[in-house]
Design a protein around this motif. Structure first.
Motif, short mmCIF file in Angstrom:
data_model
loop_
_atom_site.label_atom_id
_atom_site.label_comp_id
_atom_site.label_asym_id
_atom_site.label_seq_id
_atom_site.Cartn_x
_atom_site.Cartn_y
_atom_site.Cartn_z
N PHE A 168 34.93 92.97 67.67
CA PHE A 168 34.21 91.70 67.50
C PHE A 168 33.36 91.45 68.74
N ARG A 212 31.13 100.74 65.55
CA ARG A 212 32.13 99.86 64.93
C ARG A 212 32.19 98.51 65.65
N LYS A 213 31.06 97.79 65.61
CA LYS A 213 30.92 96.52 66.30
C LYS A 213 30.35 95.49 65.33
N ILE A 214 30.92 94.29 65.35
CA ILE A 214 30.61 93.29 64.33
C ILE A 214 30.13 91.98 64.97
N LEU A 260 26.68 99.93 59.06
CA LEU A 260 27.01 100.51 60.36
C LEU A 260 26.96 102.04 60.38
N ASN A 289 33.23 93.63 50.95
CA ASN A 289 33.01 93.49 52.38
C ASN A 289 33.06 94.83 53.10
N ILE A 349 29.96 96.59 55.16
CA ILE A 349 30.12 96.91 56.58
C ILE A 349 29.89 98.40 56.83
N THR A 375 29.02 88.17 63.18
CA THR A 375 28.99 87.44 61.92
C THR A 375 28.54 85.99 62.15
N PHE A 380 25.80 90.27 60.40
CA PHE A 380 26.21 90.03 59.02
C PHE A 380 26.19 88.53 58.70
N LEU A 436 39.20 92.89 61.44
CA LEU A 436 38.79 93.74 62.55
C LEU A 436 40.00 94.33 63.27
N LEU A 496 37.78 97.59 64.18
CA LEU A 496 36.42 97.22 64.52
C LEU A 496 36.44 96.26 65.69
#
Length: 309
Positions: A214, A194-196, A307, A299, A303, A198, A249, A207, A212
């Motif tokens: 960041f 659960r890591k984003i 993931l 979105n 996601i 962008t 992303f 998030l 999630l």
């Protein structure tokens, strides 16, 4: 900023309109509705849902247009000049709006949809200032936004106040369902994934609300016009590799080349094209992300799919 030539053309257009007796709206329609100008795609959709047939909404920003580089046209100023209510996102997301309103000569109410939202603090160097303006990426915030819209409409048009309240309550129920659905979908992603990452820092409210982490953004700012250095990108590659990020992303309003190059350097996949996230804009008609509710669902599904949910 508004160009001087555009401003002059807009003023000429307004004078011509006044000489001809104003806009060509039939009298019955003008009496039955209020003229609303909404700045962004998100608040325009919300205004239509709350207002229904009682409002005519003119939307300034078009889908997939970067709001940071927007320059209102003479037609936009004409719409502002004849508006009865203006609806904005707020939090400095429309830095061009005050000048546009002044150029158009509009002196009516401006509904700031951010009033009452608990704002995220920005980081040093963020171009928007100390707060994150991307408030709509939480369904909880969206409820506050539509409440502000309903209040503005009811004050401008008391005859339809009960209808605005009814539509707002029905819309809020959809936000509640959306909020629960997003939580369920995100919960299917393994916790370690659960890591984003962008294009820019646009999804903080999402998030925070939905659990999630960041890791970073290619443009380390709330504002897409901020400059990116080679050190910024090298640091982000290192952070991606250290955190074990599965995907980077891309966003619909930004070119995907930098995201693709970064993903290649970091050895991870880039998610883009039809699966780009909608950060600053809703999608065009037919994308499934052309409404606020549709954008949030799109979105989330992108996601979750990327993931490993």
């Amino acid at each position: 900023m508004l160009k001087r030539a555009r401003r002059g053309a807009a003023i000429l257009a307004l004078l011509a309109s006044a000489a001809c007796g104003g806009t060509a709206v039939p009298a019955t329609q003008a009496q039955a509705t209020i003229a609303v100008v909404a700045t962004t795609t998100q608040v325009a959709d919300m205004a239509r849902q709350v207002g229904g047939d009682a409002v005519r909404v003119t939307q300034l920003l078009k889908p997939n247009v970067d709001p940071h580089h927007f320059d209102p046209s003479p037609a936009d100023l004409q719409s502002l000049a004849t508006a009865q209510v203006v609806v904005e996102n707020g939090v400095g997301f429309e830095p061009w709006l005050d000048e546009a309103v002044a150029s158009a000569g509009y002196n009516g109410p401006v509904a700031d949809t951010s009033q009452g939202v608990t704002l995220r603090e920005g980081q040093e160097g963020h171009e928007h200032g100390q707060h994150d303006p991307h408030i709509w990426h939480s369904a909880v915030n969206a409820k506050i936004m539509v409440a502000n819209i309903e209040k503005a409409f009811a004050q401008a048009d008391p005859a339809h106040a009960a209808a605005y309240a009814q539509r707002r309550k029905a819309y809020e129920a959809e936000f509640d369902r959306l909020d629960g659905w997003i939580k369920q979908r995100i919960a299917t992603i393994p916790e370690a994934n659960r890591k984003i990452v962008t294009n820019h820092d646009a999804f903080g409210y999402y998030l925070d609300r939905y659990g999630l982490t960041f890791v970073g953004a290619i443009i380390p700012s709330f504002d897409t016009s901020a400059e990116v250095t080679g050190k910024d990108l090298a640091d982000l590659v290192a952070a991606v590799q250290k955190a074990g990020v599965r995907a980077i992303f891309s966003e619909s309003t930004l070119p995907p080349k930098t995201a693709q190059a970064l993903a290649t350097e970091a050895g991870v996949k880039v998610v883009g094209g039809e699966n780009s996230l909608y950060g600053d804009s809703l999608g065009p008609a037919g994308t499934g992300a052309d409404s606020y509710l549709g954008m949030m669902r799109h979105n989330t599904e992108v996601i979750v799919g990327a993931l490993g949910g």
